[in-house]
Design an enzyme around this catalytic site. Structure first.
Site, short mmCIF file in Angstrom:
data_model
loop_
_atom_site.label_atom_id
_atom_site.label_comp_id
_atom_site.label_asym_id
_atom_site.label_seq_id
_atom_site.Cartn_x
_atom_site.Cartn_y
_atom_site.Cartn_z
N ASP A 77 -44.23 3.68 -12.13
CA ASP A 77 -44.05 2.25 -12.36
C ASP A 77 -45.33 1.57 -12.84
O ASP A 77 -46.40 2.19 -12.91
CB ASP A 77 -43.58 1.57 -11.07
CG ASP A 77 -42.17 1.99 -10.68
OD1 ASP A 77 -41.37 2.30 -11.58
OD2 ASP A 77 -41.88 2.01 -9.48
N TYR A 95 -47.02 12.67 -4.08
CA TYR A 95 -47.64 11.36 -4.35
C TYR A 95 -48.59 11.02 -3.20
O TYR A 95 -48.34 11.37 -2.04
CB TYR A 95 -46.59 10.26 -4.42
CG TYR A 95 -45.78 10.22 -5.69
CD1 TYR A 95 -46.17 9.40 -6.76
CD2 TYR A 95 -44.62 10.97 -5.83
CE1 TYR A 95 -45.42 9.35 -7.93
CE2 TYR A 95 -43.86 10.92 -6.99
CZ TYR A 95 -44.26 10.10 -8.03
OH TYR A 95 -43.52 10.06 -9.18
#
Length: 245
Positions: free
Chosen positions: A53, A111
């Site tokens: 994002d 992540y």
């Protein structure tokens, strides 16, 4: 056609995420495709392993593209790194099997979310960490995170609006560590819903500051109600670290 596999690093601060947008190209995919189109004189589509994002970073994002170019791998990598902005770099390149697909072949993704837990925000990590001045209870956060590991419906931890798509995902592990007043949350899973990690992190911060108990995570997960989970933290603290195939 050749199938070229690359690994990328980028600081996502000034980009609108990975996925190319129709009305402008200030995305990682857009920058790559525009450059490769010029380099090969072809219409090149770059396939990424993940659609990060706006403001999210990558230590190692895997991508692939097809081309008829006769350039050597070294020439391709050198060309790309010469003309790409300085906050995007190709760190690895190889010829891949014809069937290799950066997204479909990925088994798990790792992540890391970084929290600056100092009293005052460190100016040198302001683009890659969020600041939380109140000291966090790591043990409580770890206890809460355990409720989220496994295969579940994570409806309460996503901003995905479509009711047709399943919110069922699998989280393999959530590791939480603290070093030099920085807290690191490392997530490994097969894939993550839109804003899922950022919402889980915001909820775990609420646990760490004592606003909610670790046991409340089980109730939030079971509720499938987004209004019960914590705030969605800023994307700048999130980084894609590794993709496993």
């Amino acid at each position: 056609m050749r199938n070229i596999k690359i690994a990328l690093q980028y600081e996502g601060t000034r980009y609108l995420g990975w996925q190319r947008l129709k009305d402008q190209d200030n995305t990682i995919q857009g920058k790559l495709e525009d450059l490769l189109n010029k380099m090969t004189d072809e219409e090149v589509q770059v396939i990424g392993c993940s659609r990060t994002d706006k403001g999210v970073h990558a230590k190692s994002l895997i991508a692939n593209f097809h081309t008829n170019s006769k350039m050597t791998l070294h020439e391709i990598q050198t060309y790309m790194n010469y003309y790409l902005p300085e906050d995007i770099r190709v760190t690895y390149i190889e010829e891949a099997d014809d069937k290799f697909h950066a997204r479909h072949n990925a088994k798990t993704k790792v992540y890391r979310f970084t929290i600056d837990n100092n009293s005052f925000a460190d100016v040198f990590t302001r683009k890659t960490a969020i600041h939380q001045p109140k000291q966090l209870d790591i043990k409580a956060m770890e206890k809460a995170a355990n409720y989220l590991i496994g295969t579940h419906d994570y409806d309460a931890f996503t901003t995905m609006k479509s009711k047709k798509k399943s919110c069922r995902k699998s989280i393999k592990s959530i590791a939480i560590t603290k070093k030099n007043n920085y807290v690191y949350l490392e997530f490994e899973g097969e894939g993550f819903l839109h804003n899922m990690i950022r919402i889980i992190t915001g909820t775990l911060i609420r646990v760490g500051t004592g606003e909610i108990s670790p046991e409340e995570l089980a109730n939030i997960l079971a509720s499938k109600d987004r209004s019960l989970s914590g705030p969605m933290v800023e994307g700048k603290g999130l980084m894609l670290m590794q993709v496993n195939y």
